[in-house]
Design an enzyme around this catalytic site. Structure first.
Site, PDB file in Angstrom:
ATOM      1  N   CYS A   2       0.731  -1.028  -0.111  1.00  0.00           N
ATOM      2  CA  CYS A   2      -0.088  -0.143   0.013  1.00  0.00           C
ATOM      3  C   CYS A   2       1.114   1.162  -0.071  1.00  0.00           C
ATOM      4  CB  CYS A   2      -0.841   0.239   1.245  1.00  0.00           C
ATOM      5  SG  CYS A   2      -1.679  -1.403   1.626  1.00  0.00           S
ATOM      6  N   ARG A  27       1.631   1.327  -6.044  1.00  0.00           N
ATOM      7  CA  ARG A  27       1.938   0.485  -5.041  1.00  0.00           C
ATOM      8  C   ARG A  27       0.237  -0.312  -4.526  1.00  0.00           C
ATOM      9  NH1 ARG A  27       6.385   0.948  -1.848  1.00  0.00           N
ATOM     10  NH2 ARG A  27       5.427   0.074  -0.093  1.00  0.00           N
ATOM     11  N   TRP A  75      -4.074  -1.840  -1.370  1.00  0.00           N
ATOM     12  CA  TRP A  75      -4.122  -2.870  -1.939  1.00  0.00           C
ATOM     13  C   TRP A  75      -4.400  -3.841  -0.913  1.00  0.00           C
ATOM     14  CZ3 TRP A  75      -1.422  -7.693  -2.237  1.00  0.00           C
ATOM     15  CH2 TRP A  75      -1.790  -8.455  -3.445  1.00  0.00           C
ATOM     16  N   ASN A  99       1.016   0.235   6.179  1.00  0.00           N
ATOM     17  CA  ASN A  99       1.408  -0.469   5.238  1.00  0.00           C
ATOM     18  C   ASN A  99       2.038  -1.944   5.799  1.00  0.00           C
ATOM     19  OD1 ASN A  99       2.713  -1.736   2.675  1.00  0.00           O
ATOM     20  ND2 ASN A  99       4.100  -0.260   2.885  1.00  0.00           N
ATOM     21  N   GLY A 100       1.712  -2.875   5.342  1.00  0.00           N
ATOM     22  CA  GLY A 100       2.310  -4.162   5.847  1.00  0.00           C
ATOM     23  C   GLY A 100       1.390  -5.222   6.378  1.00  0.00           C
ATOM     24  N   GLU A 482       9.365 -15.037 -19.139  1.00  0.00           N
ATOM     25  CA  GLU A 482       8.907 -13.608 -19.056  1.00  0.00           C
ATOM     26  C   GLU A 482       7.932 -13.104 -19.811  1.00  0.00           C
ATOM     27  OE1 GLU A 482       9.229 -11.631 -16.781  1.00  0.00           O
ATOM     28  OE2 GLU A 482       9.793  -9.655 -17.688  1.00  0.00           O
ATOM     29  N   LYS A 486       4.498 -11.461 -18.974  1.00  0.00           N
ATOM     30  CA  LYS A 486       4.260 -10.136 -19.478  1.00  0.00           C
ATOM     31  C   LYS A 486       2.481 -10.297 -19.949  1.00  0.00           C
ATOM     32  CE  LYS A 486       5.985  -8.261 -17.673  1.00  0.00           C
ATOM     33  NZ  LYS A 486       7.245  -8.340 -16.852  1.00  0.00           N
ATOM     34  N   GLU A 489      -0.020 -10.995 -17.428  1.00  0.00           N
ATOM     35  CA  GLU A 489      -0.433  -9.719 -16.298  1.00  0.00           C
ATOM     36  C   GLU A 489      -1.193  -8.718 -16.908  1.00  0.00           C
ATOM     37  OE1 GLU A 489       4.008  -8.798 -15.949  1.00  0.00           O
ATOM     38  OE2 GLU A 489       3.465  -8.219 -13.849  1.00  0.00           O
ATOM     39  N   HIS A 505       6.831 -33.891 -23.196  1.00  0.00           N
ATOM     40  CA  HIS A 505       6.704 -34.543 -22.046  1.00  0.00           C
ATOM     41  C   HIS A 505       5.434 -34.190 -21.266  1.00  0.00           C
ATOM     42  CE1 HIS A 505      10.733 -36.088 -22.065  1.00  0.00           C
ATOM     43  NE2 HIS A 505      11.146 -34.676 -22.408  1.00  0.00           N
ATOM     44  N   LYS A 601       2.568  -2.565  -7.867  1.00  0.00           N
ATOM     45  CA  LYS A 601       4.109  -2.509  -8.224  1.00  0.00           C
ATOM     46  C   LYS A 601       5.170  -2.921  -7.302  1.00  0.00           C
ATOM     47  CE  LYS A 601       7.179  -1.161 -11.097  1.00  0.00           C
ATOM     48  NZ  LYS A 601       7.375  -2.249 -12.260  1.00  0.00           N
TER      49      LYS A 601
END
Ligand code: F6R
Length: 606
Positions: A2, A27, A75, A99-100, A482, A486, A489, A505, A601
């Protein structure tokens, strides 16, 4: 996960808080709120959704004269994103932002409820304000000042927090504490600012102090009173950066787009003073860091984990040093066996990722030497590490990481050569080839107009289907991971990265015309091997987008990249192609490219 801001002074507070929160929206952005006390008046506003909703709600309000104020963008971790769960949380006469995660909040909440506290939200944070008011009321003791009550409160908190508290019992102070989540304090004349990172206060404060874990205190009358377990602490302010321009969009539609285009230029910054004539140098590193080191372990999350994975090929190939890569959240609980001949490297864009930070602390407790590769100076991970190399990517605002990945990969490549030099595992000829390739990287990262418009055109064919497989071999396997990350997301489409040799496989069972396969087919590394893997997929009728310097007949779509004899140059060029593909698919689907749903983020919770 946050963002928090605070301000104490004579200026109009609402705008300071809202502007600051705007900078921190990356955030977390599911709700936001502010609380202000001035002229004995307490005001509180909250709104669900993006910050613009809070702006709308507060448009007729402005604060005058001296006062204290705190704000928060959330968040959700405990409790849904509702107005009641939005911060600041309220007691009878105090407000708190946090925050936390308060890990023992359930026990505290039970205890407080048993004593009559009425909780309005489902959050862990609300316990802080009730605990504070309970501590303040105890015994009606005249010595029981709000400051003492605050100290007694934070003593009981377990977990990670950065928190600010204001109270009508002391209208002229902001109380603060930091443990495990980021917080800094800005200063200008008698004004004092608090924030989770420095962007909200750039242009407002001129000096800054980055709080350490375990520090707490209060700001009052233009002065900061700082404490830790040993009592009152002296502290030194440092000059605050002034350049926020890098964080603006510069005419691009999205921060992510701007950041993809920036990769070519920031790479020069990443290499500056490090890629020298005939050698790699890191003046920030003490060469003895590598003494007695015969193993490297790298820990990271998400995109940073992918850059780590790519580097493991380079460390083993160039520096001939064993290198293991770990996902930080897994590493933390696997009871890892750590040897003191291991250099422990953490990689993080933000420098605040809770799992990576904890992994680093574990390695330190085990006596390992530590090195961080990070984009944010003075971040928690940088401060915790024995040594740090900054990626110099500039502020990355798009939640989907692009230039951070590119610069991390470059730093790791340089580091592999640096270790190779120290261990004398690289010949002069190979070193020259590597240095030359590095110097050519900015060119490989340039976004050509034709490529971008091709990706825009192609993207319309990839908006449906039952999923994407990004496949590659060797260094191009992490790049496939990656590329898939991307895409998922920002498009919310299902995508997986696979080593192409693994398809037979199991995953090949999914192959049909609605399975989109993005094949990374560099010419410089195992081309024939990947080609036959791709042919196996084509025989099962997948829809294929091939990315390669070499035309490939079976491809439904083909993006031609530049041939280079050095795999890293092919790597970076293909990276840009996958980034643009994800961007353009997301745009066509009408998604929020820079702030995709459910993401933030900086992930400062476990
Ligand atoms: C993906 C992304 C995340 C981060 C991860 C670690 O685009 O950005 O996967 O890479 O949350 O974050 P840092 O690098 O800040 O430790």
């Amino acid at each position: 996960m946050c963002g928090i801001v605070g301000y104490i002074g004579n200026n109009e507070k609402k705008e300071i808080l809202l502007d600051g929160l705007q900078e921190l929206e990356y955030r977390g952005y599911d709700s936001a709120g502010i609380a202000i006390i001035e002229n004995k008046q307490l005001k509180n506003f909250k709104a669900v959704g993006r910050l613009k909703n809070l702006r709308e709600k507060t448009k007729d309000y402005s604060s005058e004269g001296f006062g204290v104020s705190i704000g928060h963008t959330r968040w959700a971790t405990h409790g849904k994103p509702t107005e009641l769960n939005a911060h600041p949380h309220m007691g009878a006469y105090s407000f708190v932002v946090h925050n936390g995660i308060i890990e023992n909040y359930q026990a505290l909440k039970k205890e407080l409820q048993a004593e009559g506290a009425k909780f309005l939200s489902q959050t862990d944070t609300e316990t802080i304000v009730h605990l504070f008011e309970k501590n303040h009321k105890i015994n009606n003791n005249p010595n029981n000042t709000p400051w003492k009550a605050f100290q007694d409160t934070i003593k009981r908190l377990e977990g990670a927090y950065a928190t600010l508290l204001i109270t009508e019992a002391d209208e002229q102070s902001i109380y603060f504490a930091k443990n495990g989540s980021p917080m800094l304090i800005g200063f200008k004349d008698n004004d004092i600012y608090f924030a989770s990172s420095d962007t909200p206060i750039i242009g407002k404060a001129t000096e800054v102090y980055y709080l350490e874990d375990g520090e707490f205190g209060y700001a009052h009358n233009g002065k900061l009173h700082l404490f830790n377990v040993d009592g009152q602490k002296k502290f030194t302010k440092q000059a605050l950066a002034t350049d926020k321009a890098m964080a603006q969009k510069d005419g691009y539609r999205f921060f992510m787009e701007k950041e993809i285009y920036e990769q070519s230029t920031v790479m020069n910054d990443t290499m500056m003073g490090r890629v020298l004539d005939g050698k790699i140098d890191f003046e920030e590193l003490d060469p003895t860091l590598f003494d007695n080191i015969s193993n490297i372990k790298i820990c990271a999350c998400g995109t940073s984990y992918h850059s780590a994975l790519a580097s493991s090929y380079l460390f083993e190939r160039l520096a001939k040093i064993p290198c293991q890569i770990e996902i930080a959240s897994e590493f933390r609980y696997k009871e890892p066996l750590l040897r003191d001949d291991t250099l422990f490297i953490t990689i993080s864009q933000s420098g605040e990722t809770a799992d990576t930070l904890e992994a680093l602390k574990m390695a330190k407790r085990a006596g390992l030497k530590s090195l961080s590769i990070c984009n944010v100076d003075n971040s928690s991970i940088v401060r915790e590490s024995d040594a740090a190399v900054l990626t110099r990517a500039g502020i990355e605002k798009g939640v989907a990481s692009t230039k951070a990945f590119a610069t991390q990969t470059m730093v790791l490549w340089m580091l592999a050569i640096y270790v190779a030099q120290a261990k004398k595992t690289i010949s002069k000829e190979v070193l020259e080839i590597e240095l030359l390739a590095m110097r050519q990287t900015p060119k490989a990262l340039l976004v050509k107009e034709e490529l971008h418009s091709k990706m825009t055109r192609l993207s319309k064919r990839y908006l449906h289907g039952h999923g994407f497989f990004f496949i590659g071999r060797d260094l191009f396997f992490p790049l496939a991971l990656e590329g898939a990350l991307k895409l998922k997301e920002i498009s919310y489409l299902h995508a997986e990265g696979y080593p192409s040799g693994e398809m037979k496989h199991g995953p090949i069972a999914l192959a049909d015309a609605e399975l989109f396969t993005i094949a990374l087919m560099p010419k410089s590394l195992h081309y024939d091997k990947i080609k036959s893997n791709v042919e196996e997929l084509c025989a099962r009728d997948v829809t294929l987008l091939a990315i390669s310097p070499e035309a490939f007949d079976l491809a439904d779509d083909f993006v031609q990249t530049t041939y280079s004899s050095h795999p890293m140059l092919e790597f970076f060029e293909m990276m840009v192609v996958t980034q643009l593909l994800a961007l353009e698919i997301s745009v066509r689907l009408g998604n929020d490219v820079d702030m995709p749903r459910n993401l933030a983020k900086s992930v400062t919770v476990e």
